[in-house]
Scaffold this active site. Structure first.
Site, short mmCIF file in Angstrom:
data_model
loop_
_atom_site.label_atom_id
_atom_site.label_comp_id
_atom_site.label_asym_id
_atom_site.label_seq_id
_atom_site.Cartn_x
_atom_site.Cartn_y
_atom_site.Cartn_z
N CYS B 140 41.35 38.16 31.87
CA CYS B 140 41.04 38.96 33.06
C CYS B 140 42.31 39.42 33.79
CB CYS B 140 40.15 38.19 34.02
SG CYS B 140 38.48 37.97 33.40
N HIS B 141 43.14 38.45 34.18
CA HIS B 141 44.32 38.81 34.96
C HIS B 141 45.59 38.19 34.43
CE1 HIS B 141 40.69 38.85 37.54
NE2 HIS B 141 41.10 40.10 37.72
#
Lengths: 690, 176
Positions: B140-141
């Protein structure tokens, strides 16, 4: 709404907002400075009570929707899980379910008050019609809400009511199919009813805003029925009406809490604790008490279309009331004939309600037809006629004169009419009960139960013995599918420790899976598991039991009942008698006769039971003396077994009963204190107005 | 028609108003309690969160499995010698969330890493055996965890949490 507001906030931030959105001024002029007639009696507090009820229903409804599953296979169970597992779920459900009845109770008083005091007359016609619209919306909402628990009465109520539309010529069948979303009432019906049941209360709230708006334009009517002319006729809404309404609301809450905490099943139908079954119609389809008068009208007319038209007509006629009654005098106080006929009309409505709960046969049908004619005659013949022939008494010149004229002694008629109303409501509430009284079977004798009354608690010893009886005898055929092993260790239960419940659970084999190989497997039970059912499905159960389906026992003590008859059910309301189910079960278990009485034709494969409706039961005599060994010295007799297992099953049906009664006591102490305080506060505030 | 009395001379009426208001306020506050409390997990949800047992025998060295406990994925990694060494040779003080590998596993069972497989940044599920540290990588990040599940790079503020668990036997653990 009573003209431009002179309200100006002093706080600069509020000033800033007020210049852009004068909402505080609106609130101030509508609910603070608003002039309200100074002679209003307590019948006028029902407007506030109704606003409260709408709020309560929306709030608890939104919360219940967080936990409810609108699916035909899961709805019934999800409602049970709300009651059993959700924190205070039992409370929220009782508040919402009893709330529907309280809402209708209040709206009927509100409507009769409008009728008596002529509140529909010029210039309040639109106000009245908006009220009729709200009432219609309430009926639709209440009906759809009743369907959601998906019990037997829900399902068959939905079937009967949707079938009303099949009376429409040419399009009837198509309309009904459209309502159902299928070939019969089913999952699509439940889904759309849930959606609409959530939507309609907000529509009601919208129309209520219009209703209040119209009220504030025309001004409130009052018992004298003369318009307020000078400042002396009115008092500001706050604090005068506010405090009076709060006192009225508080009294109403006491009445409401009686149902929530002590009589949660008094207003409901025991049939609705049986899951919906499209193959079996209950012996008596009875709507909730608040629809009974219209149901009676429907059944009184021997033609399908005419019956439906009459039923809807009975409501629609209310909208034409302002033009049917042309009398110049508003309040029936000054109309000697109208006043008497009003009470006759109230009696007709209650009579219709009573008949709506009776089986549609014999004298009930004839009386039903007479009362139906009287109902319509009141609106269509009597009121138009009265306005021509009646000589009203002189009305007071002003509200102030009216207030001065009656000093003292006005409380007495108020109290007596409140009592009369309570009795009347009891008749309606209990009306459904008498339908069941006619079902046959001997009335079971009333037993002494440790859990009855406001302070009742379960007898732990009896519950533990009852669990043993269930496990060793009943469990061979009957499931207990809403009870988990963990419940055995919960507060208010049979009093086992967590370890004991765990050990109890591990005696059972529970099917689990699939495992990594994709196969189902058996493992020892855990506290989180539910009691396993003896048969995998209904077909297997029927095949093993000569075609009969042994019912699940989780709710059996609430799903079985018997009629108490008049006036017993009225007394039951005050004595908090709620033990019809346990009384019936315990009697049934002991009610077997080896030989049926002479002349009774016992079908093959059935057994004679004194208390079973119709007497021929498929279950053989389940208990005999000495069958289960008790280790606490209690007598090993059928009577003892029956009592113990019934106590256990009562807990299984309502595991939080002790919490309900304990909280109820606290709520009552609080509400009585609040009501007393509000009474004196109201007196102090109103002392300034005289 | 005044409702407020002078504050200097408290009267019986003031007391009545204050008492009524106070009782009403207590009632209102008490009413809020069940309305909020119902939002907490219900009894069946809590019961379903009971401890679970996991058999470790099918997990070969260098492999890992994902099991669910209380609705959360739990990674159970059978670490290789190399992975354990990688985790232990990094100076603890240099880590963003300093924790020794020893404190994150059970003594005597150093090859087994049991962590909650939820990125401490915003709750995504990191992928095992990815990222620069041979541990976990959150797609995701971009948070990167090492072979001990400790945060090494990226926006996540802390290490992957170790759930409560015990070794029932050498090849079986109980989570919860």
């Amino acid at each position: 709404m009573s003209g431009p507001s002179d309200f100006q906030p002093t706080n600069p931030a509020l000033k800033w907002i007020e210049r852009r959105l004068p909402i505080m001024g609106l609130m101030h002029s509508s609910f603070v400075a608003y002039p309200t007639p100074r002679n209003l009696n307590y019948w006028w507090t029902f407007g506030a009570i109704l606003s409260l009820m709408l709020g309560v229903q929306i709030l608890t409804g939104v919360i219940l929707a967080m936990h409810y599953t609108p699916h035909a296979d899961m709805a019934f169970k999800s409602v049970e899980l709300i009651v059993r597992d959700v924190n205070y779920g039992w409370l929220l459900r009782n508040v919402h379910a009893a709330g529907a009845s309280m809402f209708f109770f209040a709206v009927y008083i509100h409507m009769f008050r409008g009728l008596y005091y002529g509140s529909y007359k010029e210039p309040r016609e639109v106000l009245w019609i908006l009220g009729v619209i709200i009432y219609l919306l309430m009926m639709a909402t209440g009906f759809m809400g009743y369907v959601l628990p998906w019990g037997q009465m829900s399902f068959w109520g939905a079937t009967v009511i949707t079938n009303l539309f099949s009376a429409v010529p040419y399009f009837g069948e198509s309309i009904v199919t459209l309502l159902w979303g299928g070939y019969a009432v089913g999952n699509p019906t439940l889904n759309r009813f849930f959606s609409l049941h959530y939507l309609l209360p907000f529509v009601i709230a919208g129309v209520v805003v219009l209703h209040v708006w119209a009220l504030h334009v025309a001004g409130q009517n009052n018992p004298a029925g003369v318009e307020a002319k000078t400042e002396k006729d009115t008092v500001p809404f706050t604090p005068y009406a506010t405090i009076k309404d709060m006192f009225g609301v508080s009294c109403f809450l006491l009445f409401y809490a009686w149902f929530i905490f002590y009589m949660p099943n008094y207003l409901g139908d025991p049939e609705n604790y049986i899951p919906a079954n499209p193959a079996v119609t209950p012996a008596h389809i009875v709507p909730e008490w608040y629809y009974l008068p219209f149901y009676a009208i429907l059944r009184s007319i021997p033609n399908k279309l005419a019956g439906v038209v009459a039923m809807f007509g009975a409501i629609v006629v209310l909208a034409f009331l302002p033009w049917l009654d042309n009398a110049k005098t508003r309040s029936s106080k000054y109309r000697p004939l109208a006043k008497q006929f009003f009470w006759v009309f109230v009696a007709v409505c209650i009579g219709l309600g009573y008949l709506g709960a009776q089986p549609p046969e014999g004298i009930y049908v004839i009386v039903g037809r007479i009362l139906t004619v009287l109902y319509f005659a009141y609106f269509l013949i009597l009121l138009p006629l009265l306005s021509r022939i009646e000589k009203p008494r002189p009305v007071p010149n002003s509200i102030a004169d009216d207030v001065l004229a009656k000093s003292g002694g006005k409380a007495a008629p108020m109290v007596s009419s409140v009592i009369a109303l309570m009795v009347a409501a009891g008749l309606l509430f209990g009306g459904a009960d008498s339908a069941r009284a006619a079902e046959g079977g001997t009335k079971p004798p009333a037993q002494k139960w440790s859990f009855s009354g406001p302070f009742g608690t379960f007898d732990r010893g009896a519950m533990q013995r009852g669990l043993k009886v269930y496990k060793e005898v009943c469990a061979a055929c009957h499931g207990l599918s809403f009870v988990a092993f963990r419940n055995l260790a919960e507060a208010g239960g049979p009093g086992y420790s967590v370890a004991q419940a765990q050990a109890f659970a591990s005696d059972y084999k529970v099917k689990d899976g699939p495992n990594d190989q994709g196969e189902m497997f058996e493992r020892p039970g855990r506290p989180a598991d539910y009691f396993p059912s003896p048969f995998p499905n209904e077909q297997a159960a029927r095949a093993a039991n000569g075609g009969a389906f042994p019912p699940d026992l989780s709710l059996i003590t609430k799903a079985r009942s018997y009629g108490r008859g008049f006036p017993q059910f009225l007394i039951d309301f005050f004595t908090q008698y709620q033990e019809q189910g346990p009384d019936y079960i315990v009697a049934l278990l002991q009610g077997y006769e080896d030989k049926p009485p002479a002349g009774f034709n016992l079908p093959e494969g059935s057994f004679y039971n004194n208390y079973f409706p119709g007497h021929a039961i498929k279950m053989p005599k389940p208990l005999s003396d000495g069958q289960v060994t008790y280790d606490d010295g209690s007598p090993a007799t059928v009577a003892q077994y029956a009592k113990d297992v019934t106590t256990f099953l009562m807990w299984a049906a309502e595991p939080h009963m002790e919490a309900r009664k304990a909280l109820g006591m606290q709520v009552f102490v609080f509400l009585i204190l609040l009501t007393v305080l509000l009474y004196f506060t109201k007196k102090k505030v109103w002392a300034n107005a005289h | 028609m005044t409702t407020a009395s002078s504050a200097d001379h408290p009267t019986r009426r003031d007391f009545l108003y204050v008492a009524t208001g106070a009782v009403a306020a207590v009632g209102a506050a008490a009413t809020v309690w069940p309305l909020v409390s119902q939002m907490n997990p219900d009894a069946s949800t809590i019961a379903a969160g009971a401890p679970i047992e996991v058999d470790l025998t099918p997990i070969a060295e260098g492999q890992d499995i994902k099991v669910f406990w209380r609705g959360k994925p739990i990674y159970i990694s059978h670490r290789t010698k190399k992975q354990i060494e990688e985790a232990r040779k990094v100076p603890v003080a240099s880590l963003p969330d300093p924790q020794s590998d020893e404190s994150r596993v059970k003594a005597g069972h150093d090859q087994w890493l049991v962590v909650v497989g939820i990125c401490t940044h915003l709750g995504c599920i990191p992928i095992a055996h990815e990222g620069a540290y041979d541990g976990f990588f959150c797609p995701c990040h971009g948070s990167v965890y090492d072979t001990s599940g400790r945060i090494r790079q990226g926006p996540a503020p802390s290490n992957l949490p170790v759930p409560p668990y015990t070794f029932v036997s050498d090849t079986k653990i109980q989570i919860g």
